[in-house]
Design a protein around this motif. Structure first.
Motif, PDB file in Angstrom:
ATOM      1  N   LEU A  97     -25.127 -60.651  42.244  1.00  0.00           N
ATOM      2  CA  LEU A  97     -24.965 -59.773  41.111  1.00  0.00           C
ATOM      3  C   LEU A  97     -23.794 -59.040  40.856  1.00  0.00           C
ATOM      4  CD1 LEU A  97     -28.700 -58.395  41.557  1.00  0.00           C
ATOM      5  CD2 LEU A  97     -27.847 -60.051  40.034  1.00  0.00           C
ATOM      6  N   TYR A  98     -23.034 -58.683  41.892  1.00  0.00           N
ATOM      7  CA  TYR A  98     -21.750 -58.114  41.972  1.00  0.00           C
ATOM      8  C   TYR A  98     -20.887 -59.339  41.129  1.00  0.00           C
ATOM      9  CZ  TYR A  98     -16.967 -56.563  42.613  1.00  0.00           C
ATOM     10  OH  TYR A  98     -15.560 -56.413  42.370  1.00  0.00           O
ATOM     11  N   MET A  99     -20.966 -60.656  41.626  1.00  0.00           N
ATOM     12  CA  MET A  99     -20.033 -61.778  41.062  1.00  0.00           C
ATOM     13  C   MET A  99     -20.427 -61.705  39.516  1.00  0.00           C
ATOM     14  SD  MET A  99     -17.988 -64.390  40.995  1.00  0.00           S
ATOM     15  CE  MET A  99     -17.728 -65.028  42.680  1.00  0.00           C
ATOM     16  N   GLY A 100     -21.565 -61.595  39.450  1.00  0.00           N
ATOM     17  CA  GLY A 100     -22.084 -62.012  37.845  1.00  0.00           C
ATOM     18  C   GLY A 100     -21.717 -60.784  36.928  1.00  0.00           C
ATOM     19  N   LEU A 101     -21.884 -59.620  37.310  1.00  0.00           N
ATOM     20  CA  LEU A 101     -21.507 -58.494  36.608  1.00  0.00           C
ATOM     21  C   LEU A 101     -20.236 -58.251  36.182  1.00  0.00           C
ATOM     22  CD1 LEU A 101     -24.331 -55.936  37.957  1.00  0.00           C
ATOM     23  CD2 LEU A 101     -24.173 -56.945  35.610  1.00  0.00           C
ATOM     24  N   GLN A 102     -19.268 -58.459  37.437  1.00  0.00           N
ATOM     25  CA  GLN A 102     -17.781 -58.395  36.910  1.00  0.00           C
ATOM     26  C   GLN A 102     -17.321 -59.368  36.164  1.00  0.00           C
ATOM     27  OE1 GLN A 102     -14.933 -60.268  38.359  1.00  0.00           O
ATOM     28  NE2 GLN A 102     -16.464 -61.630  39.293  1.00  0.00           N
ATOM     29  N   SER A 103     -17.855 -60.744  36.400  1.00  0.00           N
ATOM     30  CA  SER A 103     -17.436 -61.861  35.486  1.00  0.00           C
ATOM     31  C   SER A 103     -18.017 -61.779  34.448  1.00  0.00           C
ATOM     32  CB  SER A 103     -18.179 -63.186  36.299  1.00  0.00           C
ATOM     33  OG  SER A 103     -17.859 -63.520  37.424  1.00  0.00           O
ATOM     34  N   SER A 104     -19.172 -60.942  33.893  1.00  0.00           N
ATOM     35  CA  SER A 104     -19.436 -60.796  32.462  1.00  0.00           C
ATOM     36  C   SER A 104     -18.391 -60.037  31.841  1.00  0.00           C
ATOM     37  CB  SER A 104     -20.706 -60.072  32.552  1.00  0.00           C
ATOM     38  OG  SER A 104     -21.237 -59.972  31.223  1.00  0.00           O
ATOM     39  N   LEU A 105     -17.747 -59.061  32.492  1.00  0.00           N
ATOM     40  CA  LEU A 105     -16.694 -58.176  31.861  1.00  0.00           C
ATOM     41  C   LEU A 105     -15.505 -58.958  31.691  1.00  0.00           C
ATOM     42  CD1 LEU A 105     -16.961 -54.835  33.863  1.00  0.00           C
ATOM     43  CD2 LEU A 105     -17.613 -55.423  31.462  1.00  0.00           C
ATOM     44  N   ALA A 106     -15.420 -59.849  32.425  1.00  0.00           N
ATOM     45  CA  ALA A 106     -13.966 -60.847  32.429  1.00  0.00           C
ATOM     46  C   ALA A 106     -14.153 -61.656  31.253  1.00  0.00           C
ATOM     47  CB  ALA A 106     -13.844 -61.660  33.643  1.00  0.00           C
ATOM     48  N   TYR A 107     -15.403 -62.287  30.927  1.00  0.00           N
ATOM     49  CA  TYR A 107     -15.665 -63.352  29.960  1.00  0.00           C
ATOM     50  C   TYR A 107     -15.666 -62.540  28.539  1.00  0.00           C
ATOM     51  CZ  TYR A 107     -15.352 -66.841  33.450  1.00  0.00           C
ATOM     52  OH  TYR A 107     -15.080 -67.776  34.525  1.00  0.00           O
TER      53      TYR A 107
ATOM     54  N   GLY B 147     -24.438 -66.134  39.106  1.00  0.00           N
ATOM     55  CA  GLY B 147     -23.525 -65.167  38.705  1.00  0.00           C
ATOM     56  C   GLY B 147     -22.891 -65.400  37.256  1.00  0.00           C
ATOM     57  N   TYR B 148     -22.632 -66.830  37.083  1.00  0.00           N
ATOM     58  CA  TYR B 148     -22.038 -67.279  35.807  1.00  0.00           C
ATOM     59  C   TYR B 148     -23.083 -67.254  34.933  1.00  0.00           C
ATOM     60  CZ  TYR B 148     -17.578 -67.992  37.897  1.00  0.00           C
ATOM     61  OH  TYR B 148     -16.394 -67.676  38.775  1.00  0.00           O
ATOM     62  N   THR B 149     -24.245 -67.519  35.138  1.00  0.00           N
ATOM     63  CA  THR B 149     -25.312 -67.628  33.999  1.00  0.00           C
ATOM     64  C   THR B 149     -25.513 -66.436  33.515  1.00  0.00           C
ATOM     65  OG1 THR B 149     -26.458 -69.579  35.324  1.00  0.00           O
ATOM     66  CG2 THR B 149     -27.821 -68.361  33.619  1.00  0.00           C
ATOM     67  N   LEU B 150     -25.597 -65.132  34.588  1.00  0.00           N
ATOM     68  CA  LEU B 150     -25.793 -63.828  34.064  1.00  0.00           C
ATOM     69  C   LEU B 150     -24.586 -63.518  33.486  1.00  0.00           C
ATOM     70  CD1 LEU B 150     -27.183 -61.159  34.371  1.00  0.00           C
ATOM     71  CD2 LEU B 150     -25.994 -60.639  36.769  1.00  0.00           C
ATOM     72  N   ALA B 151     -23.599 -63.771  33.736  1.00  0.00           N
ATOM     73  CA  ALA B 151     -22.317 -63.461  32.925  1.00  0.00           C
ATOM     74  C   ALA B 151     -22.086 -63.710  31.800  1.00  0.00           C
ATOM     75  CB  ALA B 151     -20.933 -63.988  33.687  1.00  0.00           C
ATOM     76  N   SER B 152     -22.634 -64.880  31.316  1.00  0.00           N
ATOM     77  CA  SER B 152     -22.837 -65.484  29.833  1.00  0.00           C
ATOM     78  C   SER B 152     -23.431 -64.527  28.886  1.00  0.00           C
ATOM     79  CB  SER B 152     -23.544 -66.721  30.035  1.00  0.00           C
ATOM     80  OG  SER B 152     -24.696 -66.568  30.266  1.00  0.00           O
ATOM     81  N   MET B 153     -24.345 -63.876  29.419  1.00  0.00           N
ATOM     82  CA  MET B 153     -25.028 -62.693  28.339  1.00  0.00           C
ATOM     83  C   MET B 153     -24.153 -61.770  28.068  1.00  0.00           C
ATOM     84  SD  MET B 153     -28.102 -64.010  28.436  1.00  0.00           S
ATOM     85  CE  MET B 153     -27.192 -65.780  28.772  1.00  0.00           C
ATOM     86  N   GLY B 154     -23.013 -61.551  28.598  1.00  0.00           N
ATOM     87  CA  GLY B 154     -22.269 -60.191  28.241  1.00  0.00           C
ATOM     88  C   GLY B 154     -21.476 -60.672  26.889  1.00  0.00           C
TER      89      GLY B 154
END
Length: 426
Positions: free
Chosen positions: A244-254, A371-378
């Motif tokens: 979840l840390y990977m996903g949330l920080q990645s969401s901000l990045a994308y 993580g990246y699946t979660l990140a895509s929502m951002g």
């Protein structure tokens, strides 16, 4: 009977401990067969060129997103979907990488997927609205598969320099993103103000990487002769905190890759200026992507480092969104320092929280896939909020929720523990 390698040794059976240690040593001798590289410099060059191609398909779209939306008649929600699709595919297709690698070999898979990446870039720039979405999907899927395989090749073929080359790999990712963000608009203007040509240009680096990588696919370097499976990872709390840390920080990045230029254009910058700001911010990541993990491993755990880099990231994001435009470059530099550190720490946590390389490989697949699946929502949420409000001010709430969530899960992931799983030979 398969032997079980548990992350915690028995405290009550020293003889069993000794047997387990001997079994692990035997496994390592079998696994780490010496690999003779005929031309290591060519492999290293190929790795760098392949890594350079893992971000341009993502960061090249942002500076011309307004032109693409106008040209194709897309509203902000559809544009948000366009920025979301590639990131979603990073996660959805990541678990396919080890399956393909076991069947065909990592080197051959990378060569083939480079071809699909080139095809996705071509479709995105040549077939109108349908091509933009289909091409983005193919490009994202390709990047997701290659991104899982490259670190394993580094660890296998350069075991004595895995840390250094992982840093080089991360820097190549940042450099590719910065190049695409900064030059796509000038390229579009050079080719007659055509966003399609500006996006299509990134087909050429992919073809160059294929040409340089082809010798690796022909000769192959073999694969691990001992297969392992890891049980219990998806039930482990620490593994989910890392993910979840990977996903949330990645969401901000994308969100930054997909929307920062549009936000800055909305604040009065030209598309060229906005692209250069994004490019400069990503280039700054080269500094913290190398220094942050080194500093973080000097202490007893990584919790302080995680909080610091995320607060720096949020400061840069809020500065770019709300602060006077005269100080924009300072906020962009701050943002780059923060995000370079958050991404590098996310990769570092996967290694530090794993007891052995088999667990690390499976934790990496979980963290990237989920993580990246979660990140895509951002990025999609940013487009939706902009569509509903007609402005960018409310986007700050998305930044705050994602950033604070990353801190919460990062505090769990940053503890000096190992995931409690069983690694067994099959």
């Amino acid at each position: 009977m398969p032997e079980q390698l548990t992350p915690n040794r028995s405290k009550h059976d020293p003889e069993l401990d000794e047997l387990l240690i001997d079994a692990e040593a035997d496994d390592e001798q079998v696994q780490q067969q010496p690999v003779v590289l005929r031309r290591p410099w060519l492999l290293l060059l190929g790795l760098v060129l392949v890594a350079l191609n893992l971000r341009p398909a993502l960061s090249s779209m942002a500076p011309v997103l307004g032109q693409v939306s106008e040209g194709l008649g897309l509203n902000a929600s559809a544009a948000g979907l366009l920025t979301t699709l590639p990131v979603l595919c990073l996660g959805l297709f990541a678990p396919l990488a080890p399956i393909l690698a076991r069947r065909f070999g990592s080197e051959r898979v990378i060569l083939g997927i480079l071809l699909t990446l080139a095809l996705g870039i071509l479709l995105r720039s040549a077939l109108g609205a349908t091509g933009v979405f289909v091409g983005s999907l193919i490009a994202g899927a390709s990047i997701g598969i290659i991104g899982v395989l490259l670190p394993g090749i580094v660890k296998r073929d350069f075991p004595a320099h895995a840390g250094t080359l992982t840093g080089v790999y991360t820097m190549a990712l940042c450099l590719g993103a910065a190049m695409a963000a900064g030059s796509t608009v000038p390229l579009s203007q050079y080719f007659g103000d055509s966003w399609a040509m500006g996006l299509g240009f990134w087909l050429l680096p992919a073809l160059l990487a294929m040409l340089v990588w082809a010798p690796q696919a022909r000769q192959g370097h073999g694969a691990h002769q001992v297969a392992y499976r890891v049980r219990g990872l998806w039930r482990d709390r620490l593994a989910w905190q890392v993910t979840l840390y990977m996903g949330l920080q990645s969401s901000l990045a994308y969100i930054v890759f997909g929307w920062l230029p549009s936000i800055l254009i909305g604040r009065g910058l030209s598309p060229t200026q906005a692209g250069l700001v994004l490019s400069g911010s990503v280039l700054v990541q080269l500094i913290s992507s190398l220094s942050a993990p080194w500093l973080a491993t000097r202490g007893k755990d990584q919790r302080l480092a995680i909080v610091v880099v995320m607060l720096v990231t949020l400061g840069g994001l809020f500065g770019c969104l709300y602060a006077p435009i005269s100080g924009l470059w300072g906020w962009a530099v701050l943002l780059g320092l923060g995000q370079g550190g958050t991404f590098a720490l996310a990769l570092t946590l996967i290694v530090l929280r794993s007891k052995d390389s088999h667990v690390a490989a499976n934790l990496s697949s979980m963290a990237q896939g989920v993580g990246y699946t979660l990140a895509s929502m951002g990025p999609f949420a940013v487009g939706l909020v902009h569509d509903l409000t007609g402005g960018w001010a409310a986007v700050g709430w998305i930044f705050a929720v994602l950033g604070l969530g990353a801190i919460v899960f990062g505090l769990g992931a940053g503890r000096a523990l190992h995931v409690q799983v069983v690694s067994e030979r099959v």
